[in-house]
Design a protein around this motif. Structure first.
Motif, mmCIF file in Angstrom:
data_model
loop_
_atom_site.group_PDB
_atom_site.id
_atom_site.type_symbol
_atom_site.label_atom_id
_atom_site.label_comp_id
_atom_site.label_asym_id
_atom_site.label_seq_id
_atom_site.Cartn_x
_atom_site.Cartn_y
_atom_site.Cartn_z
ATOM 1 N N LYS A 41 0.832 -1.207 0.000
ATOM 2 C CA LYS A 41 0.000 0.000 0.000
ATOM 3 C C LYS A 41 0.867 1.258 0.000
ATOM 4 O O LYS A 41 0.416 2.328 0.394
ATOM 5 N N ALA B 98 1.076 3.669 3.026
ATOM 6 C CA ALA B 98 0.073 4.686 3.360
ATOM 7 C C ALA B 98 -0.312 4.536 4.828
ATOM 8 O O ALA B 98 -0.461 3.429 5.344
ATOM 9 N N THR C 104 -2.409 4.447 8.064
ATOM 10 C CA THR C 104 -3.749 4.220 8.604
ATOM 11 C C THR C 104 -3.809 4.744 10.036
ATOM 12 O O THR C 104 -2.790 5.097 10.636
ATOM 13 N N ASP D 214 -3.622 7.089 4.299
ATOM 14 C CA ASP D 214 -4.454 6.118 3.589
ATOM 15 C C ASP D 214 -5.877 6.677 3.530
ATOM 16 O O ASP D 214 -6.501 6.923 4.562
#
Length: 353
Positions: free
Chosen positions: A123, A126, A128, A164
């Protein structure tokens, strides 16, 4: 070949056990297939434009058209099965002398260097909400261990691609306003951890970066392939990470405006010339050269480095804390704005289902 109801129910249970986040695109597709398999073609009213989460879900379901329940059930089972097979076990690294384990970070300690590595390479690392919490915990532990320096880096090609956007889909029962408040408080606290971190913090980057975390660190090393980007206005948001104060100081008001207001992406060479990056290394020799440099830093007297950093940061500390609070308050407003919601909704609409 059709999937049986038993296979479908088993897939539903398997999905609950999936530890690795499959990403927004896949989650929307899973949702749509489930609805199509259980209820048939989309048969509910289209949500309002500002309800971007349910709007994205509705669009995904509606995009399946007249796909039969049987075919949707089969596609659902096949998709979940592929995710289960591909998903590795959650990586949990425990720092020596610590009882804390991490799911989104790799935290290691060697040669008087504590390394905090973002570990969501699929990802682009990113960030979270869980990752923010783990970053704060890792910084708290690193501040108390016996290392001389702390290194921030990322697994894979990216240090971090930024926040994210799936964070915007996690709305508590209290509603969007509550979500904005909680997210603002989480960001404010995380930035405070960086501002108050007592040891020298080194930044090691490969390709992409969450740029506003960059200037909160003390020394920044990057490869020649690295880029630096702050697309705040593109996403209907406003700057954070004390960038509204530090960027003009580092690179001058005109260039800072180009970066913060108009989404100008900087190359590693440009960032270095502007003073954002300490040094740029050839991609082929980056890891070797940087870690030789870092190990030499770690041999310096720990207390001398720590007290010197306190003097350097102390001049700006009160101002930076005030800027952080102001930026986060503005962001809470922006996250509830129509243009921010439209930008996030456009992101989901452009995602491939």
């Amino acid at each position: 070949m059709r999937a049986t109801q038993e296979e479908f129910e088993k897939a539903v249970e398997q999905l609950k056990l999936l530890k690795q986040d499959p990403g927004n695109e896949t989650k929307l597709h899973i949702y749509a297939l489930f609805k199509q398999a259980t209820q048939g073609p989309c048969n509910v009213s289209k949500p309002g434009m500002l309800d971007f989460v349910n709007k994205a879900k509705w669009d995904a379901w509606n995009a399946l058209g007249s796909l039969s329940k049987d075919d949707a059930r089969k596609k659902y089972v096949d998709l979940v099965s592929s995710l289960v097979q591909e998903s590795p076990s959650s990586i949990k690294a425990t720092q020596a002398g610590s009882t804390t384990s991490y799911e989104t970070l790799l935290v290691t300690k060697q040669d008087k260097i504590t390394t905090i590595c973002f570990n969501r390479p699929d990802k682009k690392n990113a960030i979270t909400t869980q990752m923010y919490s783990e970053i704060m915990q890792a910084l708290e532990e690193a501040a108390q261990d016996d290392s001389v320096i702390t290194v921030m880096t990322g697994s894979g090609d990216y240090y971090s691609s930024g926040n994210d956007l799936s964070n915007f889909t996690k709305i508590p029962p209290e509603g969007v306003k509550k979500a904005a408040e909680e997210s603002g408080e989480l960001l404010e606290t995380t930035v405070e951890k960086f501002l108050s971190f007592p040891r020298p913090m080194e930044y090691v980057s490969t390709t992409g970066q969450s740029t506003t975390l960059v200037e909160l660190q003390d020394v920044l090393h990057a490869t020649e392939q690295a880029t630096f980007h702050t697309p705040f206005s593109h996403l209907g948001q406003s700057p954070e990470g004390c960038s509204t104060y530090l960027f003009p100081q580092i690179m001058g008001p005109a260039k800072a405006n180009e970066v913060l207001l108009f989404n100008r992406k900087l190359t590693a060479a440009e960032a270095c010339n502007l003073g954002l990056v300490t040094e740029v290394f050839p991609d082929s020799s980056f890891q070797k050269e940087v870690w030789v440099r870092l190990r030499s830093f770690a041999k310096l007297p720990k207390n001398s480095l720590m007290y010197s950093k306190q003097l350097i940061r102390g001049v700006q500390k009160e101002k930076l804390h005030a800027v952080n609070i102001q930026e986060c308050e503005r962001l809470k407003e922006r996250w509830l704005s129509e243009d921010c919601m439209n930008a996030i909704m456009n992101f989901f609409q452009k995602s491939k289902l």
